[in-house]
Design a protein around this motif. Structure first.
Motif: not given
Length: 330
Positions: A38-42, A45, A71-72, A75-76, A78, A80
């Motif tokens: 799951a890649d970094s998100g909100g 990174n 995974e959430q 994302k929240d 950043g 990996k």
């Protein structure tokens, strides 16, 4: 939703609030052996790599919720995230060792078979990699050296089921264990038996639904005194419904954990209630707690386990919860 008292253990609501505060301060910041990232998100990174390793059995929808929460969280924050799983204890231990060898920044793992995993957990310690336990191993995580734990007190959860069944006059519940050697499942049944002495355990092969159905059907046909069935996972509850129909059993059915089908069965009156350990929360908090520990030195739980259950789902609150099961978050 009714939450059972955690008996001096840390309540999940308080821990969630602590995580939210710490995040605001740091915001700058299936089949066996499956893996997914799951890649970094909100929050961009963070540069951190976290491995999540479980004993997931292929086809068990319970783990979809664990992964969704993890995974959430990735994302929240950043992070990996890499997820891997194997239901065989020695192979799960190998996956933990692989994560250690790859020099991840943190590891979140289930501790369902503590003795088999002890060596690889100690290897993470020796490498200076923070490790948290979740879902299984509440009584063993400190001994193994895990920093934190997120999950349900399974004996307390079993007691909760036993008390409710006893209050309804149940004398001979059948507790269905679908994975041999699981300390969490054994603790659930032991908790039921603490409150209803006539509880009997049955071992089934949870990886084979048709085998579960035939085993339960045969047992129910052979012993008409069984007046309740306690399943320890939502897919097994659906198998039990088929077996009860084939055996013309009038036993009550209760379950641990939820999926959309089990939630609908509660609404339809086919399942009395579920004891939910909120797996989405377990996955989310395990990853977020590691992030906060790596970034800010936070210890969520203050040295004790953080309880995500037991949470009772029945006819009184199913209308609120059912939509969330469709979203794969309950």
């Amino acid at each position: 939703m009714t939450l059972v008292s955690p008996r001096k253990l840390v309540a999940v609501g308080a821990a969630a609030a602590a995580i939210a505060l710490a995040l605001s301060a740091c915001s700058g910041g299936g089949a066996p052996k499956q893996t997914a990232a799951a890649d970094s998100g909100g929050n961009g990174n963070s540069g951190y790599k976290i491995a999540m390793i479980t004993h997931e059995t292929p086809g068990d929808t319970f783990w979809d919720k664990i992964r969704a929460g993890a995974e959430q969280a990735a994302k929240d924050t950043g992070v990996k995230l890499t997820y891997s799983n194997d239901p065989q204890a020695d192979k799960q231990a190998q996956l933990i060792q692989t994560a250690v060898d790859s020099k991840v920044d943190g590891i979140a793992t289930t501790l369902v078979t503590p003795d088999a995993l002890a060596g690889s957990v100690k290897a993470a310690q020796a490498a200076g990699i923070p490790l948290v336990g979740f879902n299984s191993g509440i009584d063993q995580y400190k001994q193994l050296g895990a920093l934190m734990y997120f999950g349900s007190d399974e004996n307390l959860a079993g007691n909760t089921v036993g008390e409710k069944l006893a209050s309804e006059g149940v004398k001979h519940p059948l507790c269905v264990i679908q994975a041999a050697g699981s300390v969490a499942l054994e603790a659930r049944c032991a908790g039921v038996k603490d409150k209803v002495s006539g509880t009997e355990n049955i071992q089934v092969n949870g990886a084979d639904d048709s085998s579960v159905v035939s085993s339960l059907q045969a047992k129910l046909a052979q012993d008409s005194s069984i007046d309740a069935i306690v399943t320890l996972g939502a897919p097994i509850a659906m198998d039990a419904l088929k077996a009860m129909s084939q055996a013309s059993s009038k036993a009550k059915l209760v379950t641990f954990d939820l999926n959309e089908q089990a939630a609908q069965a509660i609404k339809d009156g086919k399942i009395e209630f579920s004891v939910d350990q909120q797996p989405y929360v377990q996955g989310y908090m395990a990853v977020t707690a590691l992030y906060l520990y790596i970034k800010n030195g936070n210890d969520i739980g203050g040295g004790g386990p953080v309880l995500t259950g037991p949470s009772i789902v029945d006819k009184n609150n199913i209308d609120k919860i059912l939509p969330f099961t469709k979203n794969n978050t309950r």
